[in-house]
Motif scaffolding. Sequence first.
Motif, mmCIF file in Angstrom:
data_model
loop_
_atom_site.group_PDB
_atom_site.id
_atom_site.type_symbol
_atom_site.label_atom_id
_atom_site.label_comp_id
_atom_site.label_asym_id
_atom_site.label_seq_id
_atom_site.Cartn_x
_atom_site.Cartn_y
_atom_site.Cartn_z
ATOM 1 N N ARG A 108 81.318 45.582 44.765
ATOM 2 C CA ARG A 108 80.293 46.165 43.699
ATOM 3 C C ARG A 108 79.184 47.498 43.941
ATOM 4 O O ARG A 108 78.789 46.825 45.436
ATOM 5 C CB ARG A 108 79.502 44.625 42.820
ATOM 6 N N TYR A 109 79.060 48.100 43.631
ATOM 7 C CA TYR A 109 77.649 48.646 42.595
ATOM 8 C C TYR A 109 76.692 48.281 42.277
ATOM 9 O O TYR A 109 76.883 48.321 41.022
ATOM 10 C CB TYR A 109 78.289 50.553 42.563
ATOM 11 N N SER A 110 75.490 48.075 42.557
ATOM 12 C CA SER A 110 73.733 47.622 42.690
ATOM 13 C C SER A 110 73.139 49.361 42.019
ATOM 14 O O SER A 110 72.747 49.264 43.175
ATOM 15 C CB SER A 110 73.370 46.615 42.735
ATOM 16 N N ASN A 113 67.568 49.245 40.201
ATOM 17 C CA ASN A 113 66.339 48.811 39.655
ATOM 18 C C ASN A 113 66.082 50.280 38.265
ATOM 19 O O ASN A 113 65.645 51.591 38.516
ATOM 20 C CB ASN A 113 64.902 48.313 39.970
ATOM 21 N N ALA A 117 73.665 50.830 34.951
ATOM 22 C CA ALA A 117 75.511 49.860 35.739
ATOM 23 C C ALA A 117 76.358 50.566 35.755
ATOM 24 O O ALA A 117 76.829 51.186 34.359
ATOM 25 C CB ALA A 117 74.533 48.429 35.884
ATOM 26 N N LYS A 122 79.588 44.973 37.219
ATOM 27 C CA LYS A 122 78.034 44.810 37.041
ATOM 28 C C LYS A 122 76.516 43.897 37.187
ATOM 29 O O LYS A 122 76.920 42.998 37.725
ATOM 30 C CB LYS A 122 77.748 45.147 35.412
ATOM 31 N N PRO A 123 75.623 44.350 37.858
ATOM 32 C CA PRO A 123 74.470 43.128 38.383
ATOM 33 C C PRO A 123 74.396 41.808 37.535
ATOM 34 O O PRO A 123 74.577 42.095 35.924
ATOM 35 C CB PRO A 123 72.986 43.887 38.178
ATOM 36 N N ASN A 152 66.528 42.728 47.738
ATOM 37 C CA ASN A 152 67.227 44.217 47.285
ATOM 38 C C ASN A 152 69.161 43.635 47.727
ATOM 39 O O ASN A 152 69.976 43.919 47.853
ATOM 40 C CB ASN A 152 67.299 45.268 47.669
ATOM 41 N N SER A 219 71.889 38.965 40.992
ATOM 42 C CA SER A 219 71.435 39.645 41.221
ATOM 43 C C SER A 219 70.294 40.079 40.943
ATOM 44 O O SER A 219 69.675 40.472 40.658
ATOM 45 C CB SER A 219 72.567 41.188 40.752
ATOM 46 N N LEU A 221 67.476 43.891 42.285
ATOM 47 C CA LEU A 221 67.269 45.058 41.945
ATOM 48 C C LEU A 221 66.609 45.719 42.836
ATOM 49 O O LEU A 221 65.107 45.187 42.269
ATOM 50 C CB LEU A 221 68.236 45.782 40.805
ATOM 51 N N LYS A 225 69.520 51.777 46.463
ATOM 52 C CA LYS A 225 70.777 51.469 46.073
ATOM 53 C C LYS A 225 71.724 50.062 46.805
ATOM 54 O O LYS A 225 71.016 50.125 48.019
ATOM 55 C CB LYS A 225 71.552 52.750 45.404
#
Length: 268
Positions: A108-110, A113, A117, A122-123, A152, A219, A221, A225
Amino acid sequence: MEFVTITQIKDIKLFKQSIYDGKVFILRKNIQIIDLNNYVLKKFKSFFKIDVDNFINNDRAKEINEVSLVSFQKNIKESKVLLKKFAIFLEHLKFNINEILSDKITFRYSPKNNSKAKGLLKPAKAHRDTWASNMFHQINWWIPLQNVKENNSIYLIPKYFNKKVENTSKEWSFEKYKLSKNYPSTPFSNFKFKKSDTKSIDLEFGDVLIFSGNHIHGSLLSNTKRLNLETRTISNHDEYKFRIPKNIDSYTKVKKKNWFSNLKKEIY
């Protein structure tokens, strides 16, 4: 409820029952997880031509595009090497992998803020994994690929472990999720939880957050990242051998056992 920090598991039966009762564990600095993480970091650098530290900490680092990210996520999901490393990790914890069924390991890539996404995951808003899977002996494994601060990582809302919460499980469809990139990956709740009821924690490279899939979580944010791995497991017969959470608010009636594959058969 407090997070319980451990470095090893002495009694696997007690450990499992504690998870099904709602206890959340942080396994610190695990050698097998460090090895697993390093494998993913090497794949990331080879695929994107940038190392993770530079990608996360350098504001001038080139952003990864959606198509490449999805391709990498699929590559991670299908990695037999990664799955085998995860199996070795579970064996060291004294889990019987003959009984373990595992979901795919996902990347997962968050983003930061207020940034767009991307990717397959997604978050996520507040949700129980059990709203989608209907598997109440599910254990979640959340693995950061970097040091993360409590603002985070992910949050949990332990107060609602056994409390009914309105959610979208009645209308959510896994088939729609597979067909639309903008459809939520899981049923979620729009309930306004008190900030004081949410719990999160600093985690370091090599740590693993372990909790029941019945916990409401989501999630977080921040201005940094975040990259992480996550997966879910169930063990054959645990729903009969242990006291597991009861369905209190899921409209999902079909057990999604087909989302999980026998771990030993997958790696050998």
